[in-house]
Structures are given as C-alpha cells and as structure tokens.
Design an enzyme around this catalytic site. Structure first.
Site, PDB file in Angstrom:
ATOM      1  N   HIS A 108      42.662  39.395  39.614  1.00 13.00           N
ATOM      2  CA  HIS A 108      42.548  40.022  40.946  1.00 13.00           C
ATOM      3  C   HIS A 108      41.756  39.085  41.854  1.00 13.00           C
ATOM      4  O   HIS A 108      40.526  39.142  41.905  1.00 13.00           O
ATOM      5  CB  HIS A 108      41.872  41.396  40.815  1.00 13.00           C
ATOM      6  CG  HIS A 108      41.806  42.174  42.094  1.00 13.00           C
ATOM      7  ND1 HIS A 108      41.708  43.548  42.129  1.00 13.00           N
ATOM      8  CD2 HIS A 108      41.822  41.792  43.400  1.00 13.00           C
ATOM      9  CE1 HIS A 108      41.661  43.968  43.384  1.00 13.00           C
ATOM     10  NE2 HIS A 108      41.719  42.911  44.179  1.00 13.00           N
ATOM     11  N   HIS A 124      42.309  37.169  45.765  1.00 14.81           N
ATOM     12  CA  HIS A 124      43.092  36.870  46.965  1.00 14.81           C
ATOM     13  C   HIS A 124      42.772  35.435  47.366  1.00 14.81           C
ATOM     14  O   HIS A 124      41.607  35.135  47.664  1.00 14.81           O
ATOM     15  CB  HIS A 124      42.727  37.828  48.102  1.00 14.81           C
ATOM     16  CG  HIS A 124      42.915  39.273  47.732  1.00 14.81           C
ATOM     17  ND1 HIS A 124      44.052  39.986  48.073  1.00 14.81           N
ATOM     18  CD2 HIS A 124      42.129  40.136  47.025  1.00 14.81           C
ATOM     19  CE1 HIS A 124      43.947  41.229  47.603  1.00 14.81           C
ATOM     20  NE2 HIS A 124      42.791  41.340  46.953  1.00 14.81           N
ATOM     21  N   HIS A 130      46.954  47.711  44.780  1.00 14.34           N
ATOM     22  CA  HIS A 130      45.584  48.177  44.970  1.00 14.34           C
ATOM     23  C   HIS A 130      45.661  49.700  45.109  1.00 14.34           C
ATOM     24  O   HIS A 130      46.465  50.213  45.902  1.00 14.34           O
ATOM     25  CB  HIS A 130      44.981  47.619  46.263  1.00 14.34           C
ATOM     26  CG  HIS A 130      44.554  46.182  46.188  1.00 14.34           C
ATOM     27  ND1 HIS A 130      45.379  45.179  45.785  1.00 14.34           N
ATOM     28  CD2 HIS A 130      43.349  45.603  46.472  1.00 14.34           C
ATOM     29  CE1 HIS A 130      44.709  44.028  45.829  1.00 14.34           C
ATOM     30  NE2 HIS A 130      43.481  44.254  46.239  1.00 14.34           N
ATOM     31  N   GLU A 144      40.575  52.304  45.382  1.00 14.65           N
ATOM     32  CA  GLU A 144      39.396  51.516  45.782  1.00 14.65           C
ATOM     33  C   GLU A 144      38.614  52.391  46.770  1.00 14.65           C
ATOM     34  O   GLU A 144      37.533  52.873  46.460  1.00 14.65           O
ATOM     35  CB  GLU A 144      39.834  50.184  46.421  1.00 14.65           C
ATOM     36  CG  GLU A 144      38.672  49.321  46.909  1.00 14.65           C
ATOM     37  CD  GLU A 144      39.124  48.082  47.710  1.00 14.65           C
ATOM     38  OE1 GLU A 144      40.268  48.073  48.221  1.00 14.65           O
ATOM     39  OE2 GLU A 144      38.307  47.146  47.840  1.00 14.65           O
ATOM     40  N   ASP A 196      38.022  39.225  43.309  1.00  9.18           N
ATOM     41  CA  ASP A 196      38.606  39.764  44.547  1.00  9.18           C
ATOM     42  C   ASP A 196      38.619  38.739  45.694  1.00  9.18           C
ATOM     43  O   ASP A 196      39.631  38.070  45.893  1.00  9.18           O
ATOM     44  CB  ASP A 196      37.887  41.046  44.967  1.00  9.18           C
ATOM     45  CG  ASP A 196      38.765  42.000  45.780  1.00  9.18           C
ATOM     46  OD1 ASP A 196      39.949  41.683  45.985  1.00  9.18           O
ATOM     47  OD2 ASP A 196      38.267  43.061  46.204  1.00  9.18           O
ATOM     48  N   ASP A 197      37.519  38.656  46.429  1.00  9.12           N
ATOM     49  CA  ASP A 197      37.407  37.721  47.562  1.00  9.12           C
ATOM     50  C   ASP A 197      36.058  37.007  47.456  1.00  9.12           C
ATOM     51  O   ASP A 197      35.123  37.298  48.205  1.00  9.12           O
ATOM     52  CB  ASP A 197      37.488  38.502  48.886  1.00  9.12           C
ATOM     53  CG  ASP A 197      38.772  39.304  48.985  1.00  9.12           C
ATOM     54  OD1 ASP A 197      39.815  38.713  49.289  1.00  9.12           O
ATOM     55  OD2 ASP A 197      38.732  40.529  48.716  1.00  9.12           O
TER      56      ASP A 197
HETATM   57  N1  HPA Z   1      41.326  45.662  49.098  1.00  4.72           N
HETATM   58  C1  HPA Z   1      42.352  45.726  49.928  1.00  4.72           C
HETATM   59  N2  HPA Z   1      42.837  44.654  50.533  1.00  4.72           N
HETATM   60  C2  HPA Z   1      42.284  43.484  50.293  1.00  4.72           C
HETATM   61  C3  HPA Z   1      41.220  43.346  49.436  1.00  4.72           C
HETATM   62  C4  HPA Z   1      40.723  44.508  48.786  1.00  4.72           C
HETATM   63  O1  HPA Z   1      39.780  44.490  47.991  1.00  4.72           O
HETATM   64  N3  HPA Z   1      40.890  42.044  49.415  1.00  4.72           N
HETATM   65  C5  HPA Z   1      41.742  41.400  50.228  1.00  4.72           C
HETATM   66  N4  HPA Z   1      42.595  42.267  50.774  1.00  4.72           N
HETATM   67 ZN    ZN Z   2      41.769  42.951  46.233  1.00 10.85          ZN
END
Ligand code: HPA
Ligand code: ZN
Length: 335
Positions: free
Chosen positions: A18, A20, A198, A201, A279-280
């Site tokens: 996971h 991006h 996703h 969350e 994630d990011d």
């Molecule tokens: N959630 C939804 N969209 C996203 C995320 C996330 O954690 N990271 C990058 N785009």
């Molecule tokens: Zn994500």
C-alpha cells in the site's frame, strides 16, 4: 523489543502493498522538479513544505497531495519519483513492492497516460535489474471523480495492460461508496486485472463489505474500521481477506488519536491478515521501517509479531506461489 530494533527492523526483509507513488514525493524532489519544469509551488522553502504537512482528516491531506503532484510533467519526472522510492526500499530491505499510481491526477492536467506509465515502469524495471526489488503495479481510480472518468482511464490503459496487475480505488472515501464503481471494476476483471479498494479508512465498515461483494477485491486497503463490526471481522478472519494497514498514515490523518490506540495488533492477534505499509511516506513521516518502529514504540510490537506481519504481506501479494516461497525462505533465514 528495544533500541537495537531499529536495525533489526530495517534489515528484516519486507514487502510493501500500500504505497502511492505520488505520496512518495519528498519535498526536496518536489522543489527540484518545480525548478526543472518551471512550475510554481506555493511554498518558499523545503522547511515551509514540511510545516504545511499538518492534517485534520483525509481531505486536508488530499488537497496538498494533489497540489504536490503538479510538478510531475514529463516521463523523466515519473522515473525519478519511482526511482527515489525504490532506493529507499533498498535502504530498508523492502524486497517486493506493489505500488499504486493515480493516472487521473496527471491526465486531468494534460499529461498523457503513456508519459506517466512509461516513466514508472522504466524505473520499476531498473528496480528489478539493478536493485533486485520485484514489483507489480496497481492503477488507482480517483473515487471523487465519476465512473465515466474511470472508464476513460481504463481505456487509456489498454495498450499497457501487461504492465498493470490490478486496479484500485482511492481519494475521498466519504460520499463515494465502492458500488459507485461496480461496472468499471467488473470490466477490469473481465480484462484479467485483479482488484483492490481503499475502504474503512474514514468510511464505515459497510464499505469494506461492499468492496468485497460488489468489487470482488483481493485485498482491502486500510480496512481499520472493520474492528468494531464483529460479524465483518469474523468474515475477514474466515476468508483471510488481507488488510493493508498504514499506521503512520492513520495517526497523521486522525483515524486514530495516537498510535497507542491503533488496533492493528489486536486484529493480528484475532487472526486477521493485517499487513504494515507506508501509504504516502513523504507526507506521513516515514517509510516501512519507521512504520514498524512506531508499532514497537507505542504498542510494544515483538519480533515474532513483526515476522507474522511480513508473512501476511507475502501471502497477500500478487505474485506466483513460487515467488512467495522464495520470499518466505528469505524471511525464515533472517535472524
Ligand atoms: N486514502 C485515500 N486516498 C489516498 C490515500 C489514502 O490513504 N493516499 C493517497 N490517496
Ligand atoms: Zn492509500
């Protein structure tokens, strides 16, 4: 575990499911690409960028994340972005990755689909040959856009399907339930692609169930909101549906107030197939090692639990049984 843990965790062979690519754009690279491409950014310094990374929720983050992506224009930019992430993986002994990219973030600005994917796949190929990092690429649809835009993106992806393993669904979850994309996911499956989404969350547990039922996903990205729905939790355990959990992301976006509240280890102990991911990382304060380390510090993650989390990632990955066995061997011989 104590302090020697950082180096033990860093050396632990890891798998990331996971991530991006646009979220791995470090402020330093953002500045250098802005200069190279003569694109204006609303920050005076790298320090100012870092200070702006304070988020109250997912949307706060997304606004800044899409703005950052404006500096990506030509193929080499996408190469440099991906390569920088792979170098980080090498440093942290991440041996296999299945990154996401968001083509609509770029095509909506007039950047061609092929510019994006060619830059990314050239770097992933170099990652395999020069760094021994294997990968599978996942195309994410932006869920705040209409399904028609996702269909058009899938159309643009047609010449590149041999380089794409799966489609996913990201961006603003609230108000954009999985079933909004049922038809385009069905078309993607007909084309032989796997699916992920996703869900859970910021959105309700119900979105996790609809992602499974309507989109027929092979993994759920995040999925942490399953914790308070006992029937769903049972279902995830029985089916061993993987959850790609992102601890630092969850605290940065206030899905949990602090890391001590995070439920990932409770789910692990219940038998849910949870995994650790970043994630990011450029926005949330860390890559794979830092995410594991955060669990050590706040939740006293043990080495045995860390090994089980990586085992889950290997099992949940989109590679052949043979490739999985090879990764398991690497894990089992790690001390
Ligand atoms: N959630 C939804 N969209 C996203 C995320 C996330 O954690 N990271 C990058 N785009
Ligand atoms: Zn994500």
């Amino acid at each position: 575990m104590n302090n020697t843990n950082m180096s033990w965790l860093n050396g632990l062979p890891k798998v990331e499911l996971h991530l991006h690519l646009e979220g791995s754009l470090e402020p330093e690279l953002m500045f250098s690409l802005a200069k190279r491409n003569r694109v204006g950014i609303p920050f005076d310094s790298i320090q100012a960028v870092k200070e702006a990374y304070q988020f109250n929720n997912l949307q706060d983050f997304l606004d800044i994340y899409y703005q950052g992506a404006n500096v990506l224009l030509v193929e080499q930019d996408f190469y440099d972005l991906t390569w920088a992430y792979l170098l980080k993986c090498k440093e942290q002994n991440v041996i296999h990755v299945e990154p996401f990219f968001d083509p609509q973030t770029h095509t909506e600005r007039g950047v061609a689909f092929k510019t994006v994917i060619n830059g990314i796949t050239r770097a992933l190929d170099d990652g395999a040959s020069k760094l021994a990092i294997s990968s599978e690429l996942i195309l994410c649809f932006l869920r705040h856009l209409p399904q028609s835009s996702a269909f058009s993106t899938l159309e643009q992806a047609m010449p590149f399907l041999d380089q794409i393993k799966a489609v996913g669904l990201d961006s603003s979850e609230l108000g954009n339930p999985p079933e909004k994309f049922s038809e385009v996911f069905s078309r993607a499956r007909e084309l032989g692609l796997l699916t992920v989404a996703h869900a859970g969350e910021e959105g309700p547990a119900e979105f996790i169930a609809t992602a499974i039922d309507d989109l027929q996903v092979s993994r759920i990205d995040h999925g942490v909101n399953a914790f308070h729905d006992e029937a769903l939790l049972q279902r995830l355990i029985t089916t061993q549906m993987p959850l790609t959990v992102c601890p630092l992301s969850n605290t940065k976006l206030k899905v949990f107030d602090n890391m001590a509240e995070h439920t990932i280890l409770k789910m692990l102990e219940r038998g849910v197939c949870v995994t650790v991911n970043s994630d990011d990382p450029a926005y949330f304060g860390g890559y794979m090692t830092e995410n594991f380390m955060a669990l050590v510090e706040a939740l006293d993650l043990s080495q045995q639990q860390a090994l089980r989390l990586v085992e889950n990632s290997i099992n949940a990955s989109f590679v052949s049984a043979q490739a999985k066995s090879k990764m398991m061997e690497k894990l089992q011989t790690y001390q």
